[in-house]
Design an enzyme around this catalytic site. Structure first.
Site, mmCIF file in Angstrom:
data_model
loop_
_atom_site.group_PDB
_atom_site.id
_atom_site.type_symbol
_atom_site.label_atom_id
_atom_site.label_comp_id
_atom_site.label_asym_id
_atom_site.label_seq_id
_atom_site.Cartn_x
_atom_site.Cartn_y
_atom_site.Cartn_z
ATOM 1 N N SER A 45 0.812 -1.216 0.000
ATOM 2 C CA SER A 45 0.000 0.000 0.000
ATOM 3 C C SER A 45 0.847 1.269 0.000
ATOM 4 C CB SER A 45 -0.940 0.012 1.213
ATOM 5 O OG SER A 45 -1.897 -1.018 1.128
ATOM 6 N N CYS A 56 -9.521 -2.152 3.298
ATOM 7 C CA CYS A 56 -8.803 -0.933 2.920
ATOM 8 C C CYS A 56 -9.197 -0.490 1.501
ATOM 9 C CB CYS A 56 -7.298 -1.145 3.068
ATOM 10 S SG CYS A 56 -6.359 0.393 3.215
ATOM 11 N N LEU A 57 -8.281 -0.543 0.538
ATOM 12 C CA LEU A 57 -8.637 -0.236 -0.846
ATOM 13 C C LEU A 57 -9.822 -1.081 -1.287
ATOM 14 C CD1 LEU A 57 -7.792 1.200 -3.611
ATOM 15 C CD2 LEU A 57 -6.548 -0.927 -4.068
ATOM 16 N N GLU A 71 -6.063 -7.797 10.090
ATOM 17 C CA GLU A 71 -4.935 -8.719 10.266
ATOM 18 C C GLU A 71 -3.795 -8.087 11.057
ATOM 19 O OE1 GLU A 71 -3.545 -6.153 7.024
ATOM 20 O OE2 GLU A 71 -5.485 -6.998 7.599
ATOM 21 N N HIS A 107 -7.120 -2.484 8.921
ATOM 22 C CA HIS A 107 -6.501 -3.784 8.654
ATOM 23 C C HIS A 107 -6.732 -4.731 9.827
ATOM 24 C CE1 HIS A 107 -4.163 -3.127 4.905
ATOM 25 N NE2 HIS A 107 -4.344 -1.863 5.249
#
Length: 353
Positions: free
Chosen positions: A45, A241-242, A324, A322
């Site tokens: 990213s 995210c994206l 994770e 995120h």
């Protein structure tokens, strides 16, 4: 050690110390994370961005290959108050310019007050203010990097794990730990290129279509957006995210560039249903401005931007942060259990990581 210069879009030129030589340009951003520099530096990213660390000392526990999130360093260049020799040597080996010896607090305040800006960097024996300015003059905006997905995605499909639930993961710049999180919960992950076609998805017959994180403007990921449009209502869909931004755009929503984004490991997120606030890891410069057909279920405490979009009728779950982590808190790793349960009603979640 030798001279280095940062030419800012404000017109200022900042002198620094070169720790890894080279010329670079990109969008100047900062992260407030105080650990996890190995993961941050290898996070796709950060492609085409110049990463500034707000924390003053980077590298105090060495460099461990097992902590990386991809096969290479992704920022165009790295800026810090102080880099250890381990990190500087690593960046030099990777061919990524790195500078330190400057007060990064000033840079962070410039970005916070003026927004993310373009920067040109010249580091090494041939560096000068003029060469740094030349890099700045040639620096395209992040939104103009229309092929950025090709620089961070796999070229051909890969398969990870051998579980009962099949995940078609569209790799727009996926972190390794996202794949690991699915595999640890008993899934088979087919990692497909960012420009995968509906036929590519059909070939793996997935229980879940997952759009990954990645760099740049979500408007430049038309192929992934088309996949969401093609499979909505047929296959459960999730994204991070994206991926959240792409899913929202495909379902009638819109996105916008933020002033300076969210990058760090302590972003507070409020869940509307439970009233609970959790700490999250984030790395994004765009956000969902209009959720379209989806419902905003979580928001950022600091600025109210959408952090989660859900739709039970459409079988959609997305997160802007995120879950994770890597680096960061593990408060939200249950997201992976939730999306696998959505994909397979008979799925029994594995023990949390």
């Amino acid at each position: 050690m030798s001279d280095a210069y940062l030419a800012l879009e404000t017109g200022d030129v900042v002198e620094a110390t070169a720790r890894a030589p080279g010329m670079a340009r990109g969008e100047l951003v900062f992260t407030t994370a105080y650990t996890g520099y190995e993961e941050s530096l290898t996070d796709p990213s950060y492609e085409a961005q110049v990463l500034t660390f707000a924390y003053p000392l980077i590298g105090n526990y060495g460099v461990r290959p097992e902590r990386t999130e991809s096969d290479r360093v992704h920022p165009s260049a790295v800026v810090a108050r102080e880099l250890t020799d381990d990190v500087a040597d690593w960046l030099r080996t990777e061919g990524v310019p790195a500078v330190d010896g400057i007060d990064t607090r000033d840079l962070v305040l410039d970005i916070r007050d003026g927004g993310a800006m373009q920067v040109g960097i010249a580091a090494g024996p041939d560096a000068s203010p003029a060469t740094a300015r030349a890099q700045l003059a040639d620096c395209p905006r992040l939104s103009a990097r229309t092929e950025i997905g090709a620089h961070v995605s796999v070229d051909t499909a890969e398969t990870h794990g051998n579980g009962d639930t099949t995940v078609a993961l569209v790799d727009c710049g996926a972190k390794r730990s996202i794949i690991d999180a699915f595999v640890a919960r008993g899934a088979t992950v087919h990692r497909l290129p960012y420009d995968a076609t509906p036929a590519d998805i059909a070939a793996v017959d997935p229980d879940l279509l997952f759009i990954s994180n990645g760099p740049g403007d979500p408007a430049n990921f038309d192929a992934a957006e088309h996949l969401v449009d093609e499979y909505i209502g047929t296959v459960p869909i999730a994204g991070i995210c994206l991926g959240q931004q792409i899913v929202a755009r495909a379902l009638g929503g819109d996105t916008e560039k933020m002033d300076f984004g969210h990058r760090g490991v302590n972003q507070p997120v409020l869940d509307h249903d439970s009233g609970r606030v959790v700490m999250t890891t984030q790395n994004h410069g765009y956000t969902v401005a209009d959720p379209g057909d989806l419902t905003v279920t979580q928001v950022n405490v600091n600025d109210g931007t959408p952090e989660a979009l859900d739709s039970a009728p459409l079988d959609v779950l997305t997160r802007q942060y995120h879950p994770e982590a890597n680096p960061g808190p593990h408060d939200t790793r249950g997201f992976f259990d939730d999306v696998l349960a959505m994909a397979d009603a008979s799925y029994t979640p594995a023990t949390a990581d």
